[in-house]
Design a protein around this motif. Structure first.
Motif, PDB file in Angstrom:
ATOM      1  N   ALA A   1       0.441   1.754   1.213  1.00  9.84           N
ATOM      2  CA  ALA A   1       0.187   0.360   0.846  1.00  9.84           C
ATOM      3  C   ALA A   1      -1.311   0.111   0.676  1.00  9.84           C
ATOM      4  CB  ALA A   1       0.769  -0.577   1.898  1.00  9.84           C
ATOM      5  N   TYR A   2      -2.123   0.640   1.598  1.00  6.27           N
ATOM      6  CA  TYR A   2      -3.575   0.489   1.477  1.00  6.27           C
ATOM      7  C   TYR A   2      -4.092   1.198   0.226  1.00  6.27           C
ATOM      8  CZ  TYR A   2      -4.954  -1.914   5.752  1.00  6.27           C
ATOM      9  OH  TYR A   2      -5.158  -2.873   6.712  1.00  6.27           O
ATOM     10  N   ALA A   3      -3.593   2.395  -0.009  1.00  4.67           N
ATOM     11  CA  ALA A   3      -4.056   3.154  -1.170  1.00  4.67           C
ATOM     12  C   ALA A   3      -3.721   2.422  -2.467  1.00  4.67           C
ATOM     13  CB  ALA A   3      -3.417   4.545  -1.158  1.00  4.67           C
ATOM     14  N   GLU A   4      -2.519   1.902  -2.572  1.00  4.58           N
ATOM     15  CA  GLU A   4      -2.121   1.180  -3.785  1.00  4.58           C
ATOM     16  C   GLU A   4      -2.997  -0.048  -4.002  1.00  4.58           C
ATOM     17  OE1 GLU A   4       1.845  -0.927  -5.772  1.00  4.58           O
ATOM     18  OE2 GLU A   4       1.941  -0.010  -3.789  1.00  4.58           O
ATOM     19  N   ALA A   5      -3.261  -0.785  -2.916  1.00  5.66           N
ATOM     20  CA  ALA A   5      -4.081  -1.984  -3.037  1.00  5.66           C
ATOM     21  C   ALA A   5      -5.510  -1.638  -3.448  1.00  5.66           C
ATOM     22  CB  ALA A   5      -4.096  -2.740  -1.714  1.00  5.66           C
ATOM     23  N   ALA A   6      -5.995  -0.472  -3.086  1.00  6.55           N
ATOM     24  CA  ALA A   6      -7.364  -0.064  -3.397  1.00  6.55           C
ATOM     25  C   ALA A   6      -7.458   0.742  -4.683  1.00  6.55           C
ATOM     26  CB  ALA A   6      -7.938   0.757  -2.241  1.00  6.55           C
ATOM     27  N   GLY A   7      -6.342   0.911  -5.386  1.00  2.07           N
ATOM     28  CA  GLY A   7      -6.345   1.702  -6.599  1.00  2.07           C
ATOM     29  C   GLY A   7      -6.551   3.178  -6.328  1.00  2.07           C
ATOM     30  N   MET A   8      -5.990   3.647  -5.199  1.00  2.00           N
ATOM     31  CA  MET A   8      -6.150   5.037  -4.812  1.00  2.00           C
ATOM     32  C   MET A   8      -4.792   5.643  -4.495  1.00  2.00           C
ATOM     33  SD  MET A   8      -9.477   4.484  -2.290  1.00  2.00           S
ATOM     34  CE  MET A   8     -10.156   6.144  -2.463  1.00  2.00           C
TER      35      MET A   8
END
Length: 247
Positions: free
Chosen positions: A169-176
């Protein structure tokens, strides 16, 4: 039943080309540290209790003989109730002179055995059999699982999945995206009333697929009285370091 709990511990994001603890970050990767918890419920399949006999007489031999006779009756009753002989173990055997109270000068003989019942549904029957045969010291029963590690491992798998879901979820939100798992730190937990000790596991690969008895004289329970096994919860926590990289 499987349950996922995501802990509220601190999360940290830090871009770096490496770390002092050997986390092995590449130049374009960012460190994400996630704390998460996992639970797993399992039905106990084993019951344990202590049954004993306390006898009194005017001399040590008479007290000991009377005690031994009743204990033999208790053991025979337990075996008739389906308890295996290997699941009955002597825990305490004493003979002493009483120095106070109404029985002062008499001798007391005690024999306590630990009993394991491998079918929880028969635990009540075993306790009843012991008391009806003459046991006047009973402690328990307590419930446990024959394979507690299976439930613990399931809880850890749930905890890791929860950590990975938060990392995604964090990666998706950060474009990673999650590039690799750097480290897994085991924070331990509890299984019922038993503490689960911590362990430390490190990996550089993606681990998303990581899988004194109390003297009583209880009356026998009423015939047909229910014995409720319920469920025992294993609850554990982990901290996982992920490496994130740009898409």
């Amino acid at each position: 039943m499987r349950r996922f709990l995501i802990g509220s511990a601190a999360l940290s994001l830090a871009a770096c080309s490496g770390s002092a603890d050997g986390s092995r970050l590449d130049d374009d990767e960012t460190l994400l540290s996630v704390s998460a918890s996992g639970e797993s419920d399992a039905t106990p399949d084993t019951a344990r209790f202590e049954a004993g006999v306390t006898s009194y007489a005017g001399n040590a031999r008479a007290a000991s003989d009377a005690n031994a006779e009743t204990v033999r009756d208790v053991i025979a009753a337990l075996r008739e109730a389906g308890v295996q002989e290997s699941d009955i173990q002597t825990r305490a055997l004493t003979v002493s002179q009483i120095e106070y109270g109404n029985r002062r000068g008499q001798y007391q003989a005690s024999n306590i055995v630990a009993v394991r019942v491998r079918d929880v549904a028969k635990a009540g029957e075993a306790v009843t059999a012991a008391t009806e045969a003459g046991a006047n010291v009973v402690n328990g029963p307590s419930l446990s699982m024959g394979d507690p590690e299976s439930a613990i491992n399931s809880a850890y798998a749930n905890a890791f999945r929860a950590a990975r879901a938060r990392a995604d979820a964090y990666a998706e939100a950060a474009g990673m995206e999650v590039a690799q798992v750097l480290r897994i730190r085991d924070a331990g937990g509890w299984q019922g009333g038993r503490m689960i000790p911590q362990a430390v596991v490190e990996t550089a690969a993606d681990a998303s697929a990581v899988p004194m008895p109390r003297p009583v004289s209880p009356p026998p329970p009423e015939e047909g009285a229910p014995f409720m096994a319920g469920t025992t919860t294993s609850s554990v926590s982990v901290q996982v370091d992920f490496a994130l990289r740009p898409l």
